[in-house]
Design an enzyme around this catalytic site. Structure first.
Site, PDB file in Angstrom:
ATOM      1  CG  HIS A 146      22.805  -8.029  -2.190  1.00 35.46           C
ATOM      2  ND1 HIS A 146      21.534  -7.807  -1.717  1.00 35.46           N
ATOM      3  CD2 HIS A 146      22.707  -9.036  -3.090  1.00 35.46           C
ATOM      4  CE1 HIS A 146      20.697  -8.659  -2.299  1.00 35.46           C
ATOM      5  NE2 HIS A 146      21.388  -9.423  -3.132  1.00 35.46           N
TER       6      HIS A 146
ATOM      7  CB  CYS B 204      15.332 -17.298   5.102  1.00 35.37           C
ATOM      8  SG  CYS B 204      16.111 -15.752   4.564  1.00 35.37           S
TER       9      CYS B 204
ATOM     10  CG  ASP C  70      21.030 -14.828   2.912  1.00 30.86           C
ATOM     11  OD1 ASP C  70      20.187 -15.403   2.224  1.00 30.86           O
ATOM     12  OD2 ASP C  70      20.759 -13.842   3.626  1.00 30.86           O
TER      13      ASP C  70
ATOM     14  CE  LYS D 280      18.134 -18.455   1.481  1.00 30.06           C
ATOM     15  NZ  LYS D 280      18.025 -17.120   2.054  1.00 30.06           N
TER      16      LYS D 280
ATOM     17  CG  ASP E 261      19.472 -18.679   4.875  1.00 28.03           C
ATOM     18  OD1 ASP E 261      19.777 -19.499   3.995  1.00 28.03           O
ATOM     19  OD2 ASP E 261      18.817 -17.644   4.648  1.00 28.03           O
TER      20      ASP E 261
ATOM     21  CG  HIS F 266      23.392 -10.327   6.046  1.00 29.29           C
ATOM     22  ND1 HIS F 266      22.676  -9.230   5.611  1.00 29.29           N
ATOM     23  CD2 HIS F 266      22.761 -11.405   5.518  1.00 29.29           C
ATOM     24  CE1 HIS F 266      21.662  -9.632   4.868  1.00 29.29           C
ATOM     25  NE2 HIS F 266      21.691 -10.945   4.780  1.00 29.29           N
TER      26      HIS F 266
END
Length: 214
Positions: free
Chosen positions: A57, A157, A51, A112, A13, A86
């Site tokens: 979301h 993460c 991400d 992901k 990420d 984000h």
């Protein structure tokens, strides 16, 4: 007979929205870019996670009336921290960080968090702990058994990716100078302790480079 070691560098990420001035900026995040660039040149395989969220979301505070980033809600898979909007798919914030110089012929990207109803921290398994991203299957197909993990953020993460890798049977190293954390209420120290207890080994980028260059 000793087991042959097949390695990969895992870059978690490192995206524009997680740099210092991004939508969900991690302190000193840009400091990871140089050691990652140097390490990446020594690996045959570089696995990059990103991400990759839709605008509506479930993990975004903006999508819950009266909620703010840092608040928590209950979802079918458990407690969910709400975040600023984000890494929305197709935006510059979701792009890999400006300054990353990866050998693209060796890179595989794992996206992901692209199901709007399920968040994802680990590069291997989404937050529902059922949905696999394809990361493990990719590694199995190529007999990869040792992972050097770096990126953002250490206490979310990166940690979840490292812990899942241990659970799945990989030898796992955390590249300590190529990761940075958010550190919410002591979460960084707790994450480091958790990873060490689980069997994650600590290493520096220079040590990685010296190992991988034969």
């Amino acid at each position: 007979m000793p087991v042959k070691v097949f390695t990969a560098l895992v870059v978690v990420d490192v995206q524009n929205d997680f740099l210092e001035n991004g939508a969900l900026g991690v302190p000193k995040a840009s400091e990871v870019i140089d050691p990652i660039n140097r390490m990446a040149q020594t690996f045959e395989r570089v696995i990059v996670t990103q991400d990759w969220h839709c605008a509506d979301h479930v993990s975004f505070a903006a999508n819950h009336e009266g909620k703010a980033p840092g608040d928590k809600i209950q979802l079918p898979y458990g407690e969910q921290i709400l975040w600023p909007t984000h890494c929305v798919e197709g935006t510059s914030g979701a792009d890999l960080a400006t300054g990353l110089r990866l050998p693209m012929s060796r890179v595989i990207a794992i996206l992901k968090g692209n199901d709007k109803n399920v968040d994802s921290y680990s590069g291997f398994i989404e937050a529902d702990r059922k949905t696999h991203t394809g990361f493990h299957a990719y590694c199995q197909d190529r007999f990869i058994n040792r992972l050097y993990i770096c990126g953002l953020a250490t206490d979310f993460c990166v940690m979840w990716t490292a812990l899942d890798a241990i659970h799945l049977g990989y030898e796992v190293f955390l590249v300590t100078d190529a990761t940075r954390g958010i550190d919410l209420n002591g979460s960084l120290e707790a994450a480091m302790d958790h990873m060490k207890m689980a069997g994650v080994k600590m290493i520096t980028s220079e040590e990685v480079i010296n190992r991988e260059i034969k």
